[in-house]
Motif scaffolding. Structure first.
Motif, short mmCIF file in Angstrom:
data_model
loop_
_atom_site.label_atom_id
_atom_site.label_comp_id
_atom_site.label_asym_id
_atom_site.label_seq_id
_atom_site.Cartn_x
_atom_site.Cartn_y
_atom_site.Cartn_z
N TYR A 275 -19.61 -8.08 -28.45
CA TYR A 275 -19.04 -8.02 -27.10
C TYR A 275 -18.30 -6.71 -26.86
O TYR A 275 -18.31 -6.17 -25.74
CB TYR A 275 -18.06 -9.18 -26.87
CG TYR A 275 -18.70 -10.51 -26.58
CD1 TYR A 275 -19.93 -10.62 -25.92
CD2 TYR A 275 -18.06 -11.70 -26.95
CE1 TYR A 275 -20.49 -11.85 -25.64
CE2 TYR A 275 -18.61 -12.94 -26.67
CZ TYR A 275 -19.83 -13.01 -26.02
OH TYR A 275 -20.38 -14.24 -25.74
N TRP A 276 -17.64 -6.18 -27.89
CA TRP A 276 -16.84 -4.98 -27.70
C TRP A 276 -17.67 -3.80 -27.19
O TRP A 276 -17.18 -2.98 -26.41
CB TRP A 276 -16.17 -4.57 -29.01
CG TRP A 276 -14.92 -5.31 -29.35
CD1 TRP A 276 -14.72 -6.12 -30.44
CD2 TRP A 276 -13.68 -5.31 -28.65
NE1 TRP A 276 -13.44 -6.63 -30.45
CE2 TRP A 276 -12.77 -6.14 -29.36
CE3 TRP A 276 -13.23 -4.69 -27.48
CZ2 TRP A 276 -11.46 -6.36 -28.95
CZ3 TRP A 276 -11.92 -4.91 -27.07
CH2 TRP A 276 -11.06 -5.73 -27.79
N HIS A 277 -18.89 -3.72 -27.65
CA HIS A 277 -19.69 -2.53 -27.38
C HIS A 277 -20.85 -2.77 -26.42
O HIS A 277 -21.62 -1.85 -26.14
CB HIS A 277 -20.23 -1.97 -28.71
CG HIS A 277 -19.16 -1.76 -29.74
ND1 HIS A 277 -18.20 -0.79 -29.62
CD2 HIS A 277 -18.88 -2.44 -30.89
CE1 HIS A 277 -17.38 -0.85 -30.66
NE2 HIS A 277 -17.76 -1.85 -31.44
N HIS A 278 -20.96 -3.99 -25.92
CA HIS A 278 -22.09 -4.28 -25.03
C HIS A 278 -21.83 -3.66 -23.65
O HIS A 278 -20.77 -3.86 -23.06
CB HIS A 278 -22.28 -5.79 -24.90
CG HIS A 278 -23.65 -6.15 -24.42
ND1 HIS A 278 -24.08 -5.94 -23.12
CD2 HIS A 278 -24.71 -6.70 -25.09
CE1 HIS A 278 -25.32 -6.35 -23.00
NE2 HIS A 278 -25.74 -6.82 -24.17
N PRO A 279 -22.79 -2.91 -23.11
CA PRO A 279 -22.55 -2.22 -21.84
C PRO A 279 -22.39 -3.15 -20.64
O PRO A 279 -21.89 -2.72 -19.59
CB PRO A 279 -23.80 -1.35 -21.68
CG PRO A 279 -24.86 -2.03 -22.51
CD PRO A 279 -24.12 -2.62 -23.67
N LYS A 280 -22.78 -4.41 -20.78
CA LYS A 280 -22.67 -5.34 -19.66
C LYS A 280 -21.51 -6.32 -19.81
O LYS A 280 -21.39 -7.25 -19.01
CB LYS A 280 -23.98 -6.12 -19.51
CG LYS A 280 -25.19 -5.26 -19.16
CD LYS A 280 -26.43 -6.10 -19.03
CE LYS A 280 -27.65 -5.24 -18.68
NZ LYS A 280 -28.88 -6.07 -18.58
N VAL A 281 -20.68 -6.11 -20.81
CA VAL A 281 -19.58 -7.03 -21.08
C VAL A 281 -18.24 -6.32 -20.94
O VAL A 281 -18.06 -5.22 -21.46
CB VAL A 281 -19.69 -7.64 -22.50
CG1 VAL A 281 -18.45 -8.49 -22.82
CG2 VAL A 281 -20.96 -8.48 -22.63
N THR A 282 -17.31 -6.96 -20.24
CA THR A 282 -15.93 -6.51 -20.20
C THR A 282 -15.09 -7.49 -21.01
O THR A 282 -15.13 -8.70 -20.76
CB THR A 282 -15.40 -6.47 -18.75
OG1 THR A 282 -16.16 -5.53 -18.00
CG2 THR A 282 -13.93 -6.06 -18.73
N VAL A 283 -14.37 -6.96 -21.98
CA VAL A 283 -13.47 -7.77 -22.80
C VAL A 283 -12.03 -7.53 -22.35
O VAL A 283 -11.60 -6.39 -22.24
CB VAL A 283 -13.61 -7.41 -24.29
CG1 VAL A 283 -12.50 -8.07 -25.13
CG2 VAL A 283 -14.98 -7.81 -24.82
#
Length: 310
Positions: free
Chosen positions: A262-270
């Motif tokens: 999740y940290w590095h996925h371009p479509k995810v905001t953590v």
């Protein structure tokens, strides 16, 4: 006799809560003594956070209730030594914080603000976003938080659908329930907000099958509980392009491990579990009111139904 109130939520929390709690108790006319340290047999009420070192409630033979500082009770509700009433926190400050956080991210996805914010080149590309009335938002979970969020989004003009496990009714909001209702809700969910409790019945509410029901490009916002989502299924749906984006504030393991995709996925905001937090200034009044009720022999507010887990 003055009630003894044990603050069993930790020394760090005590620094924030000592003055507001004492003030709230005085305002309610409760002449109680509150402290970090009492002999267990002398305690009348326990102010609690699930991160507390107190896990065995057996010695607290005089206690009338455990008053949780958090909305979530999944870490304590199954404690077999807890045989007295357990009240969860329904805090107006927490609720308002959740409403504001969710509204901000729903509007962000609705207006597609990331396109403008992340633009890498000097491009003049005018576009007209749809009106809120043309955007379908689904709120999964219609407890106190879910109802407030749904009403606020409806006030913005969004086409709001609420879903819950059991039947609910909210003026001006389409309310669905049960398995068939969940499928119907997800079919229309251009943006979905998860505000369900963490129970065995709600784990992996969003999984490969339910994610596939959502419209292509749909966005997911989870400020509720980490286990509501099957992480592998969500990552696969994002990679396949079926789910457009996700903003996640809660996770199965917190802090979220550095190596998590999740940290590095371009479509995810953590975000680091900041959607809503208990505020000492407002939560203290809820705690004080429940202690007043206990001393007056009245029903406690926000009691947990152990059979449901919340």
């Amino acid at each position: 006799m003055r009630p003894n109130i044990l603050f069993a939520a930790g020394k760090t929390q005590w620094q924030d809560y000592e003055k507001p709690l004492k003030s709230a108790l005085a305002a309610k006319g409760v002449d109680g003594k509150i402290s970090l340290d009492f002999a267990p047999a002398e305690v009348d009420y326990i102010v609690y956070a699930p991160s507390s070192a107190l896990q065995d409630f057996t010695p607290y033979t005089r206690a009338k209730a455990v008053l949780n500082l958090w909305a979530g009770v999944e870490k304590i509700v199954g404690n077999t030594t807890l045989q007295i009433p357990l009240a969860r926190m329904v805090d107006p400050g927490l609720t308002q914080g959740m409403v504001e956080w969710v509204s901000g991210h729903v509007l962000r996805y609705h207006l597609r603000l990331d396109i403008d914010i992340r633009r890498e080149a000097a491009e003049w590309r005018p576009r007209t976003p749809p009106l809120a009335s043309e955007r379908s938002v689904v709120v999964l979970g219609l407890g106190a938080l879910g109802q407030k969020v749904a009403r606020q989004l409806a006030d913005f003009g969004f086409d709001v659908t609420g879903w819950s496990r059991s039947a609910k009714s909210l003026d001006g909001i389409r309310c669905l329930h049960g398995e068939d209702g969940l499928r119907d809700a997800l079919h229309r969910a251009e943006i979905v907000v998860l505000l369900l409790p963490d129970t065995a019945a709600t784990e992996n509410t969003l999984n490969a099958g339910t994610l596939a029901l959502m419209p292509k490009g749909a966005c997911i916002i989870n400020p509720g509980r980490g286990p509501l989502i099957d992480d592998d299924a969500l990552l696969a749906a994002l990679d396949a392009g079926h789910i457009g984006r996700a903003t996640l504030d809660v996770f199965r393991i917190e802090p979220l491990p550095e190596a998590h995709p999740y940290w590095h996925h371009p479509k995810v905001t953590v975000t680091p579990h900041i959607a809503a937090d208990t505020r000492a200034s407002t939560a203290s009044h809820v705690i004080a009111e429940n202690i007043r009720r206990g001393e007056a022999g009245e029903q406690f507010l926000h009691l947990v139904d152990r059979s449901l887990g919340y």
